[in-house]
Design a protein around this motif. Structure first.
Motif, PDB file in Angstrom:
ATOM      1  N   PHE A  86       0.856  -1.188   0.000  1.00  0.00           N
ATOM      2  CA  PHE A  86       0.000   0.000   0.000  1.00  0.00           C
ATOM      3  C   PHE A  86       0.890   1.235   0.000  1.00  0.00           C
ATOM      4  CE2 PHE A  86      -1.929  -3.229   2.772  1.00  0.00           C
ATOM      5  CZ  PHE A  86      -3.000  -3.569   1.981  1.00  0.00           C
ATOM      6  N   HIS A  87       0.376   2.317  -0.580  1.00  0.00           N
ATOM      7  CA  HIS A  87       1.085   3.586  -0.448  1.00  0.00           C
ATOM      8  C   HIS A  87       0.745   4.151   0.929  1.00  0.00           C
ATOM      9  CE1 HIS A  87       2.497   7.590  -0.976  1.00  0.00           C
ATOM     10  NE2 HIS A  87       2.955   7.307  -2.183  1.00  0.00           N
ATOM     11  N   PRO A  88       1.755   4.441   1.754  1.00  0.00           N
ATOM     12  CA  PRO A  88       1.458   4.866   3.127  1.00  0.00           C
ATOM     13  C   PRO A  88       0.671   6.174   3.206  1.00  0.00           C
ATOM     14  CG  PRO A  88       3.795   5.112   2.632  1.00  0.00           C
ATOM     15  CD  PRO A  88       3.188   4.351   1.494  1.00  0.00           C
ATOM     16  N   GLY A  89       0.771   6.998   2.166  1.00  0.00           N
ATOM     17  CA  GLY A  89       0.107   8.293   2.219  1.00  0.00           C
ATOM     18  C   GLY A  89      -1.331   8.283   1.714  1.00  0.00           C
ATOM     19  N   ARG A  90      -1.804   7.116   1.280  1.00  0.00           N
ATOM     20  CA  ARG A  90      -3.148   7.043   0.718  1.00  0.00           C
ATOM     21  C   ARG A  90      -4.085   6.453   1.768  1.00  0.00           C
ATOM     22  NH1 ARG A  90      -1.879   4.370  -4.104  1.00  0.00           N
ATOM     23  NH2 ARG A  90      -1.409   6.351  -5.060  1.00  0.00           N
ATOM     24  N   THR A  91      -5.324   6.889   1.803  1.00  0.00           N
ATOM     25  CA  THR A  91      -6.253   6.343   2.795  1.00  0.00           C
ATOM     26  C   THR A  91      -6.731   4.959   2.355  1.00  0.00           C
ATOM     27  OG1 THR A  91      -8.234   7.221   1.733  1.00  0.00           O
ATOM     28  CG2 THR A  91      -7.107   8.675   3.294  1.00  0.00           C
ATOM     29  N   ALA A  92      -7.228   4.209   3.348  1.00  0.00           N
ATOM     30  CA  ALA A  92      -7.695   2.852   3.071  1.00  0.00           C
ATOM     31  C   ALA A  92      -8.791   2.870   2.007  1.00  0.00           C
ATOM     32  CB  ALA A  92      -8.208   2.212   4.357  1.00  0.00           C
ATOM     33  N   ALA A  93      -9.755   3.785   2.161  1.00  0.00           N
ATOM     34  CA  ALA A  93     -10.868   3.828   1.207  1.00  0.00           C
ATOM     35  C   ALA A  93     -10.362   4.194  -0.189  1.00  0.00           C
ATOM     36  CB  ALA A  93     -11.920   4.830   1.677  1.00  0.00           C
ATOM     37  N   ASN A  94      -9.441   5.158  -0.261  1.00  0.00           N
ATOM     38  CA  ASN A  94      -8.932   5.558  -1.576  1.00  0.00           C
ATOM     39  C   ASN A  94      -8.124   4.458  -2.240  1.00  0.00           C
ATOM     40  OD1 ASN A  94     -10.038   8.040  -2.091  1.00  0.00           O
ATOM     41  ND2 ASN A  94      -8.497   9.143  -0.886  1.00  0.00           N
ATOM     42  N   HIS A  95      -7.406   3.678  -1.420  1.00  0.00           N
ATOM     43  CA  HIS A  95      -6.672   2.540  -1.975  1.00  0.00           C
ATOM     44  C   HIS A  95      -7.650   1.600  -2.682  1.00  0.00           C
ATOM     45  CE1 HIS A  95      -4.094  -0.945  -2.310  1.00  0.00           C
ATOM     46  NE2 HIS A  95      -5.031  -1.654  -1.696  1.00  0.00           N
ATOM     47  N   LEU A  96      -8.732   1.263  -1.986  1.00  0.00           N
ATOM     48  CA  LEU A  96      -9.698   0.319  -2.560  1.00  0.00           C
ATOM     49  C   LEU A  96     -10.462   0.935  -3.727  1.00  0.00           C
ATOM     50  CD1 LEU A  96     -11.116  -1.353   0.667  1.00  0.00           C
ATOM     51  CD2 LEU A  96      -9.388  -2.235  -0.895  1.00  0.00           C
ATOM     52  N   ARG A  97     -10.756   2.253  -3.637  1.00  0.00           N
ATOM     53  CA  ARG A  97     -11.463   2.905  -4.748  1.00  0.00           C
ATOM     54  C   ARG A  97     -10.638   2.829  -6.024  1.00  0.00           C
ATOM     55  NH1 ARG A  97     -12.611   7.564  -1.087  1.00  0.00           N
ATOM     56  NH2 ARG A  97     -14.490   6.925   0.025  1.00  0.00           N
ATOM     57  N   GLY A  98      -9.326   3.014  -5.881  1.00  0.00           N
ATOM     58  CA  GLY A  98      -8.439   2.918  -7.051  1.00  0.00           C
ATOM     59  C   GLY A  98      -8.560   1.557  -7.712  1.00  0.00           C
TER      60      GLY A  98
END
Ligand code: ATP
Ligand code: MG
Lengths: 296, 259
Positions: A86-98
């Motif tokens: 995971f990118h540490p600077g991205r939120t959990a929800a945004n990671h999954l949205r991507g």
């Protein structure tokens, strides 16, 4: 159709044969444990199955085709690989949205999946602040986004606390036994999978050393029965006369090989010997595993 | 394909990097503009820089926007290398196992982001440089000057530099090495080849030289007129570089094992 099929898979990294002619299948509705010590080639096999690694020869197929040929892979296969992807600077929800956007899934699946793995409260938090266990749950959320029927999980219990491991076990059993998914889960911590898996495939130094139903493997060929009775010496003589091998464990306990529990019970009844305890002895998976993989 | 481009843009805009880069770029352009405003019409060694009221001054000041190229190049490097650094490339290729479309989407997203940076730079120049001319009593005529062409050059330059960054990132994969390589390339190598007249015949063929040709700033700043390609040739050279870097990015990624 066979959910997962590995056929004569070979993959080398330079001089290291990471996977050496491995063949096995995983059917829908079952959980298969893929076991082996560190460096056995588990990750390499799973990454070949996901078209992240190109095998030297052999095939690794899902529903009869390579992962890279699947039209909508997230809707067919859920995978958990490293906890750190995971990118540490991205939120959990945004990671999954991507992932939803790239995989053409409705973006609302991101929140739903987070809820399912118990991360709804931290959906808007950056992953950099997550514990290992939270990352592992997030990885699982990524795997269930497209509601797939095949799961490929590389050491998913890593970093989970006992409650988390219990939850994961229930989750995997639910996926396989209630929803009919095919689950392939690797581990080197056997106690983690022993209560979850139906079948096991054991790997050592890239070679497959044993595969079959968990019960078969832990029972083994030389299954023994433990019997307790006050008249142990008398029963021992009778069992030996009937062709069994008997070992005196304690004053009143025998370990019997060569006869099953039913035959032993019948024999005791005939002699009017009271049995206070009869039990199939399961050798511990840990022991079998060490025996099978030792010195290879 | 549009879904993949959207996914790449989503990835970029959900971390802080892009706006930090944009702020730093605007600051640097601001410093260049401040310097251009302060040093306008100053005489030294018998040569004088153009006065603030002259069209040449505005053209020179306007070209400061091209200095944003290093930032978008670094942005491109990081777009690519952070996939490897944080192993997000695994998730990316799980969602889209066919890698060529992923790389193509990254390049398209890169072009879009580069263009956005160029628009930001040009807006900033508009609100700083044009008032500077008007306050000094000059007139701004966009049609009579090279401003539209310079703006177009800045747009192409920044958009393409993201591609260079992505290609470079795919080639080296290590984030620090990629960023250092981008800086060394832009400042040291391009700098040397563009400032020494003896090296300019080579320098005009480099991406930076081609970008300057596209802007065709044909003004003597005291070092003599720079040796540049015609604008159309500069554009062709830049496109050739873009194709080359796109090819590098995809060739180095498509067959590689992700372990
Ligand atoms: N990218 C690589 N380059 C070189 N060698 C590699 C690479 N990936 C794996 N190997 C080697 O291949 C062998 C198998 O590695 P693999 O990661 O598949 O094992 P594993 O069973 O997953 O081990 P672990 O339980 O530690 O995760 C090891 O000897 C490893 O060193
Ligand atoms: Mg592994």
């Amino acid at each position: 159709m066979t959910a997962i099929e590995i056929r004569n898979l070979v993959k080398s990294f330079g001089a290291v044969k990471a996977v050496d002619d491995v063949t096995f299948t995983v059917e829908a509705g079952s959980v298969t444990g893929y076991l082996g010590p560190n460096g056995a080639g588990k990750t390499t096999t799973l990454r070949s199955l996901l078209s992240l690694v190109t095998p030297d020869s052999g095939e690794a197929l899902i529903h009869g085709r390579r992962y890279r040929d699947i039209e909508a892979p997230l809707a067919e296969v859920g995978a958990v690989l490293e906890a750190t992807s995971f990118h540490p600077g991205r939120t959990a929800a945004n990671h999954l949205r991507g992932l939803c956007i790239a995989g053409r899934l409705p973006v609302k699946r991101a929140e739903e999946a987070l809820g399912q793995v118990g991360l709804a409260d931290v959906a808007g938090k950056r992953v950099g602040g997550f514990s290992l266990g939270m990352r592992q749950r997030l990885a699982l959320a990524g795997a269930i986004l497209g509601r797939p029927r095949v799961f490929i999980l590389d050491e998913p219990a890593n970093g989970l606390d006992p409650a988390g491991i219990e939850w994961l076990r229930g989750f995997l059993r639910h996926l396989a036994h209630d929803q009919g998914a095919a689950v392939l889960v690797s581990s080197h911590v056997l106690s983690e999978v022993e209560q979850t898996v139906d079948d096991v495939v054991i790997l050592a130094r890239g070679k497959l050393v044993r595969q079959g139903a968990l019960d078969e493997i832990v029972t083994g060929d030389d299954a023994s029965v433990r019997v307790r009775t006050a008249r142990a010496p008398e029963l021992a003589d009778a069992l030996e006369a009937a062709g069994a091998t008997v070992e005196r464990v304690t004053e009143d306990t025998l370990r019997v090989r060569g006869l099953d529990s039913e035959a032993i019970g019948q024999l005791a009844l005939d002699r009017r010997i009271v049995l206070t305890e009869v039990g199939q002895e399961r050798s511990d998976l840990q022991k079998v595993f060490l025996e099978l993989t030792e010195g290879r | 394909m549009t879904a993949l481009v959207r996914a790449e843009l989503h990835k970029l805009f959900t971390t802080r990097l892009w706006w930090i880069m944009m702020i730093v770029m605007i600051l640097l352009i601001g410093i260049s503009l401040g310097f251009a405003i302060g040093s306008a019409g100053v005489e030294s060694n018998g040569l004088s820089t153009p006065a603030r009221t002259s069209p040449e001054w505005l053209e020179l000041a306007w070209s400061a926007g091209a200095s944003g190229s290093i930032f978008v190049m670094i942005l491109g490097v990081i777009m690519m290398t952070s996939e490897y650094r944080y192993q997000t490339v695994t998730g990316t290729f799980l969602a889209t196992p066919r890698r060529t479309p992923v790389i193509a989407a990254k390049l398209v997203a890169g072009l879009i982001v580069g263009a956005l940076f160029a628009v930001a730079a040009l807006l900033f120049e508009t609100v700083v440089a044009i008032p500077a001319v008007l306050i000094s009593g000059g007139e701004v005529s966009l049609t009579a000057s090279h401003i539209p062409q310079i703006s177009l050059g800045i747009l192409a330059n920044l958009a393409l530099n993201v591609l260079f960054g992505i290609g470079l990132g795919a080639l080296v994969r290590n984030q620090i090495a990629g960023v250092v390589a981008a800086i060394v390339w832009s400042y040291a190598i391009e700098g040397i080849f563009s400032s020494f007249p003896a090296l300019q015949p080579v320098g005009k063929w480099l991406p930076g030289g081609a970008a300057r040709a596209l802007m065709s700033i044909d003004i003597d700043t005291g070092l003599g007129r720079p040796d540049l390609l015609p604008a159309w040739a500069g554009a062709l050279v830049l496109i050739a570089y873009a194709v080359l870097f796109a090819f590098v990015a995809s060739a180095t990624t498509v067959r590689r094992d992700i372990t």
